[in-house]
Design a protein around this motif. Structure first.
Motif, PDB file in Angstrom:
ATOM      1  N   ASN A   1       5.679   0.224  -9.040  1.00 50.94           N
ATOM      2  CA  ASN A   1       5.227   1.224 -10.009  1.00 50.94           C
ATOM      3  C   ASN A   1       3.902   0.876 -10.678  1.00 50.94           C
TER       4      ASN A   1
ATOM      5  N   GLY B   1      -8.328   5.358  -6.818  1.00 54.76           N
ATOM      6  CA  GLY B   1      -7.030   4.729  -6.644  1.00 54.76           C
ATOM      7  C   GLY B   1      -5.845   5.621  -6.911  1.00 54.76           C
ATOM      8  N   ALA B   2      -4.759   5.317  -6.206  1.00 57.42           N
ATOM      9  CA  ALA B   2      -3.471   5.989  -6.382  1.00 57.42           C
ATOM     10  C   ALA B   2      -3.600   7.510  -6.294  1.00 57.42           C
TER      11      ALA B   2
ATOM     12  N   PHE C   1       3.483  11.596  -6.604  1.00 56.03           N
ATOM     13  CA  PHE C   1       3.643  10.258  -7.162  1.00 56.03           C
ATOM     14  C   PHE C   1       3.997  10.335  -8.641  1.00 56.03           C
ATOM     15  N   LYS C   2       4.478   9.210  -9.158  1.00 55.71           N
ATOM     16  CA  LYS C   2       4.834   9.162 -10.561  1.00 55.71           C
ATOM     17  C   LYS C   2       3.553   9.072 -11.400  1.00 55.71           C
TER      18      LYS C   2
ATOM     19  N   LYS D   1       8.193  14.139   0.295  1.00 54.21           N
ATOM     20  CA  LYS D   1       8.389  13.390  -0.938  1.00 54.21           C
ATOM     21  C   LYS D   1       7.916  11.955  -0.792  1.00 54.21           C
ATOM     22  N   ALA D   2       7.562  11.413  -1.915  1.00 56.18           N
ATOM     23  CA  ALA D   2       7.048  10.048  -1.898  1.00 56.18           C
ATOM     24  C   ALA D   2       8.117   9.065  -2.337  1.00 56.18           C
ATOM     25  N   ASP D   3       8.830   9.378  -3.424  1.00 55.60           N
ATOM     26  CA  ASP D   3       9.877   8.426  -3.805  1.00 55.60           C
ATOM     27  C   ASP D   3      11.044   9.124  -4.466  1.00 55.60           C
TER      28      ASP D   3
ATOM     29  N   ASN E   1      -1.249  12.093   3.680  1.00 56.27           N
ATOM     30  CA  ASN E   1      -0.121  12.834   3.152  1.00 56.27           C
ATOM     31  C   ASN E   1      -0.481  13.387   1.781  1.00 56.27           C
TER      32      ASN E   1
ATOM     33  N   ALA F   1       3.779   8.772   2.629  1.00 51.17           N
ATOM     34  CA  ALA F   1       3.219   8.701   1.276  1.00 51.17           C
ATOM     35  C   ALA F   1       4.137   7.976   0.301  1.00 51.17           C
ATOM     36  N   VAL F   2       5.007   7.115   0.798  1.00 53.58           N
ATOM     37  CA  VAL F   2       5.844   6.313  -0.092  1.00 53.58           C
ATOM     38  C   VAL F   2       5.082   5.042  -0.470  1.00 53.58           C
ATOM     39  N   PRO F   3       4.932   4.775  -1.777  1.00 52.93           N
ATOM     40  CA  PRO F   3       4.269   3.520  -2.168  1.00 52.93           C
ATOM     41  C   PRO F   3       5.180   2.335  -1.820  1.00 52.93           C
TER      42      PRO F   3
ATOM     43  N   LYS G   1      -5.626   7.680   7.241  1.00 51.69           N
ATOM     44  CA  LYS G   1      -5.889   7.102   5.923  1.00 51.69           C
ATOM     45  C   LYS G   1      -7.300   7.472   5.487  1.00 51.69           C
TER      46      LYS G   1
ATOM     47  N   MET H   1      -0.997   0.836  -5.419  1.00 50.46           N
ATOM     48  CA  MET H   1      -0.673   1.878  -4.443  1.00 50.46           C
ATOM     49  C   MET H   1      -1.662   1.935  -3.293  1.00 50.46           C
ATOM     50  N   ASP H   2      -2.892   1.503  -3.532  1.00 49.79           N
ATOM     51  CA  ASP H   2      -3.864   1.504  -2.449  1.00 49.79           C
ATOM     52  C   ASP H   2      -4.030   0.118  -1.863  1.00 49.79           C
TER      53      ASP H   2
ATOM     54  N   ASN I   1       0.863  -1.193   0.000  1.00 48.53           N
ATOM     55  CA  ASN I   1       0.000   0.000   0.000  1.00 48.53           C
ATOM     56  C   ASN I   1       0.892   1.235   0.000  1.00 48.53           C
ATOM     57  N   THR I   2       0.312   2.374   0.324  1.00 52.48           N
ATOM     58  CA  THR I   2       1.096   3.597   0.427  1.00 52.48           C
ATOM     59  C   THR I   2       1.315   3.900   1.895  1.00 52.48           C
TER      60      THR I   2
END
Lengths: 502, 335
Positions: A196, B82-83, B117-118, B333-335, B172, A189-191, B197, A201-202, A183-184
């Motif tokens: 990718n 999602g995402a 995110f990407k 940052k996320a990644d 976040n 907030a890092v997946p 969440k 991600m969820d 998940n994230t």
């Protein structure tokens, strides 16, 4: 008496011809949708929303609530008949319900579930009407440490769900926890483990895993048997109605389940699901014949079904008193209210008493209708099992695939379910049970979130878990449970509790 | 009984329609080339990048329903959650530019999420603006009997005990989080961000007094404030909110540059013909002038927008730059 006056207003609203009709429509639709595996109340309500705008708000809400209960009833039906739990809370029902069905007692299981749910629904409605404000404050008492402790307790209890090997159950819990890590990260907030793929991600949807592991795995396993063994799913269906002994066994379980459900249902997020898991664990502990659990014990159907339904009622409390949705279904209902011009929130009770109390009373009306509707239907559902398997399984597969697709209108979920089907088949073959996996998967991420939040808010001070009374008591209970499981000196008791096959 | 039968049939029709949509949504896209003549000649899909329920979904459904009456064509809501909205926005960015697939975009899909995110799309270049239909200001809220009466109280407390004043957010990168970051950097204080969440657990923790404040979007907090469950301290935006005339703005309280708000806009895929986007924008503008729409938007704390495309074309890039800088400065940052 205020309560009686309020109930009077409520029934006056709920018992008008039009509203009875909408409640009925909601229940019928909900049941039908619930019986289609995988199609849940959310997809249904979202579909029907456009037709609701023209209705009177009260009628529309009554109908939506009817769909919600109806879908839950229907969900238990599929859990019992074909081992497809449509939502987290019916995972437990599938454990013993499906086994009862395999033994030809599907009718009894369905009737038990219907009657248990009706009883729980009646009590739940009364609790909502009488104690809503008091129970709201219970929800406030639960902060991150309490949630963590409750879930920790639930996780330790997860091994009790297993009727086979304890080691295998533990392995499945841990695997569930690991799957839950996809998940994230909520703090940064890092997946995580998403490679990718945006869909990951969820995290993976619970229904995807439940469908794959429970139903698809079971179907593959059934197809693996020789034709004469599987052609007719259940050969002989005996006694549709529970016997006197069944009633005697099931009633106390349903009462205890109702109680647990009423309390835990108030907690946003995990309430009804935890209630059904916990009540199952409690019944197994209390039973003189714990070895029957997992092999078709009627208590194992009555208790979680009652808990689940009572929880479904009391989970309306935070929405009714605060306007805070505790589940996706409720968020949808609040959205519908807004579009129809009713401002949701704490003021609804005073500004719109007929709607508020009408909705509460219609909960009971809805439950009553569901019993009336479902008891005669049991005969038909059970007949379904005598359909030759070569017709039955493609239908189940097709409906499950549609259901999985509707989760987020994304084919990715369908592929995921296919992958889990293979996995489910393997676990089935090697005797690993799915329920502990599911519980670990659901509780893991919530536990992590609450653990980290508790520590963040306590500035890294671990003592917060033992200095707060509710959390301390639950952790203590978990500790006692662990000792009972681990200590060799009382391993005899453990043998009783878990019926280790090795 | 007449009403009853008409309901039944409309439901039946609707269920049939939905089955059709679920079944052949993908095939439908292939036929778009045939649907020439007058736009719109077939149902329009409005992608909501959130699950059903919640403010975005509700606003999308409200606007969609009203616009479909004017366009005399069905608008179907397609929830693609999602995402952090990336999934839904990607669907629209890659859809045929024929005006039959639209996006309920905004704060997340067109500014913050692609920064965190990407994303497989460009939040500006891959979309054709149709119009903004609402903004939701930030309301700083606290629990009813909390010691914080003004922004100054919050800042003083945060200065006295750095890191001990806690603000919750729905996650976040949410507007609630961005508001917190912007405020702490402008006030030069250190407050602890407690992310949740989504959902409503942060509100329960605030009412329970476990959090000190939340920089909430008005869509969530308006009903709670009216019900007396939380107390507003300040609102963002150029002027006070009509619903809460006694609550000062951040600017009045000494923070003129504080500006974070949710925003909701309609987008088409890039390169959608101008006559189509103009038609849609004109319809959106009409909808936003309807008294019942205005009332419903205000009811949930949304300030109605104008629905004009040029305004959105200017607004979105400025938002993107604002948060790019904020995220860089705050080192999120996320990644």
């Amino acid at each position: 008496m205020d309560l009686f006056h309020n109930l009077y207003i409520g029934f006056q609203t709920a018992l008008t011809f039009a509203n009875l009709w909408y409640a009925f429509m909601g229940c019928v639709l909900g049941t039908l949708i619930g019986v289609l595996p995988g199609l849940g109340p959310i997809a249904t309500i979202a579909m029907l929303l456009p037709t609701m705008y023209s209705l009177q708000p009260t009628s529309a809400l009554i109908m939506l609530a009817g769909i919600y209960y109806g879908a839950q009833y229907g969900g238990s039906t599929t859990a019992i008949l074909i081992n497809v739990p449509g939502e987290a809370s019916s995972v437990v029902t599938a454990l013993d319900g499906y086994q009862m069905a395999r033994k030809g007692r599907a009718g009894t299981a369905l009737a038990t579930s219907a009657l248990g749910s009706f009883f729980a629904g009646t009590v739940g409605t009364l609790v909502v009407a009488a104690f809503a404000p008091a129970l709201t404050s219970l929800a406030f008492e639960f902060g991150a440490p309490e949630y963590f402790a409750l879930m920790f307790l639930g996780l330790i209890g997860a091994v009790v769900l297993a009727s086979g090997s304890l080691v295998k159950a533990l392995a499945m819990v841990v695997l569930g926890l690991l799957l839950g890590q996809i998940n994230t990260d909520v703090q940064t907030a890092v997946p995580r483990f998403s490679f990718n793929i945006p869909e990951l991600m969820d995290g993976i949807n619970f229904v995807v895993i439940a469908m794959g592991v429970f139903s698809f795995g079971e179907i593959i396993a059934n197809l693996g048997k020789s034709a004469e063994h599987r052609e007719v799913f259940v050969k002989k269906v005996t006694g549709l109605w529970p016997t006197k002994k069944d009633f005697k066994d099931a009633s106390p379980a349903a009462v205890r389940g109702t109680l647990l459900g009423c309390l835990l249902g108030v907690l946003p997020g995990a309430g009804p699901m935890l209630a059904s898991f916990t009540s199952y664990a409690v019944e197994k502990k209390l039973s003189k014949h714990p070895e029957e659990f997992g092999k078709g014990a009627i208590q194992g159907v009555a208790a979680p079904e009652a808990a689940n339904n009572a929880g479904a009622q009391t989970s309306f409390i935070p929405m009714l008193t605060l306007g805070i949705p505790t589940s996706a279904v409720m968020a949808l209902m609040i959205g519908a209210m807004t579009i129809m011009g009713i401002q949701p929130g704490p003021t609804v009770m005073t500004s719109n008493p007929t709607l508020f109390w009408g909705l509460i009373c219609s909960m009971w009306v809805g439950n009553f209708m569901l019993v009336i509707l479902n008891l005669p239907l049991i005969g038909i559902w059970v007949k379904l099992l005598t359909v030759p398997y070569r017709f039955l399984f493609p239908a189940i597969m097709a409906f499950c695939a549609i259901g999985v697709y509707t989760l987020s209108n994304n084919t990715f979920d369908v592929y995921c379910a296919a992958a889990f089907a293979v996995f489910g088949f393997l676990t089935h073959k090697f005797g690993f049970e799915a329920a502990p996996l599911i519980l670990g998967f659901i509780l893991g991420p919530m536990m992590e979130e609450n653990l980290r939040r508790a520590l963040l808010m306590a500035r890294g001070d671990w003592s917060v878990f033992v200095t707060r009374p509710i959390s301390a008591v639950m952790l203590l209970l978990a500790l006692v449970m662990m000792i009972v499981i681990a200590l060799p000196s009382i391993s005899k008791k453990r043998q009783e509790a878990f019926v280790d096959e090795e | 009984m007449k009403a009853v039968t008409s309901l039944q049939s409309s439901q039946r029709r609707n269920v049939a329609k939905m089955l059709l949509v679920a079944g052949i949504a993908s095939i439908g896209c292939m036929f778009s080339a045939n649907a020439a003549d007058v736009y719109p000649s077939k149902p329009i899909t409005l992608v909501v990048p959130y699950p059903a329920g919640g403010a975005n979904d509700m606003l999308g459904r409200l606007i969609g329903q009203k616009m479909s009456e004017g366009l005399k064509q069905q608008i179907i809501i397609d929830n693609r959650p999602g995402a952090g909205t990336l999934i839904g926005a990607t669907v629209v960015a890659k859809a045929p530019a024929d005006g039959y697939t639209l996006l309920v975009g905004g704060f997340a899909s067109n500014s913050v999420s692609p920064l965190l995110f990407k994303a497989e799309y460009d939040p500006i270049k891959d979309f054709e603006p149709i119009g903004m239909f609402g903004t939701a200001p930030t309301v700083l809220i606290t629990y009813p009997n909390s010691p914080y009466k003004t922004i100054k109280d919050v800042v003083d407390a945060a200065k006295k005990k750095p890191g001990e004043v806690m603000y919750g957010s729905s996650g976040n990168g949410s507007p609630l989080h961005m508001s917190g970051e912007m405020f702490t950097s402008q006030a030069g204080v250190n407050m602890t961000h407690v992310p949740y969440k989504g959902g409503s657990a942060h509100i329960l923790d605030l009412i329970g007094g476990r959090l000190d404040v939340i920089f909430d979007t008005s869509t969530n907090s308006t009903p709670l404030i009216k019900g007396g469950k939380v107390r507003p301290i300040a609102v963002s935006g150029p002027s006070r909110l009509p619903d809460f005339p006694n609550v000062p703005t951040f600017a009045e309280s000494g923070y003129p540059n504080f500006a974070v708000n949710g925003w909701y806009a309609l987008y088409a895929p890039a390169k959608t013909p101008k006559d189509i986007t103009n038609r849609l924008s004109a319809e959106l503008q009409k909808v936003l002038k309807m008294p019942d729409v205005i009332e419903k938007l205000r009811g949930v704390g949304v300030t109605p927008g104008t629905g004009e495309a040029p305004e959105l074309a200017k607004y979105a890039p400025s938002e993107l730059e604002k948060y790019r800088k904020l995220i860089k400065d705050a080192n999120i940052k996320a990644d």
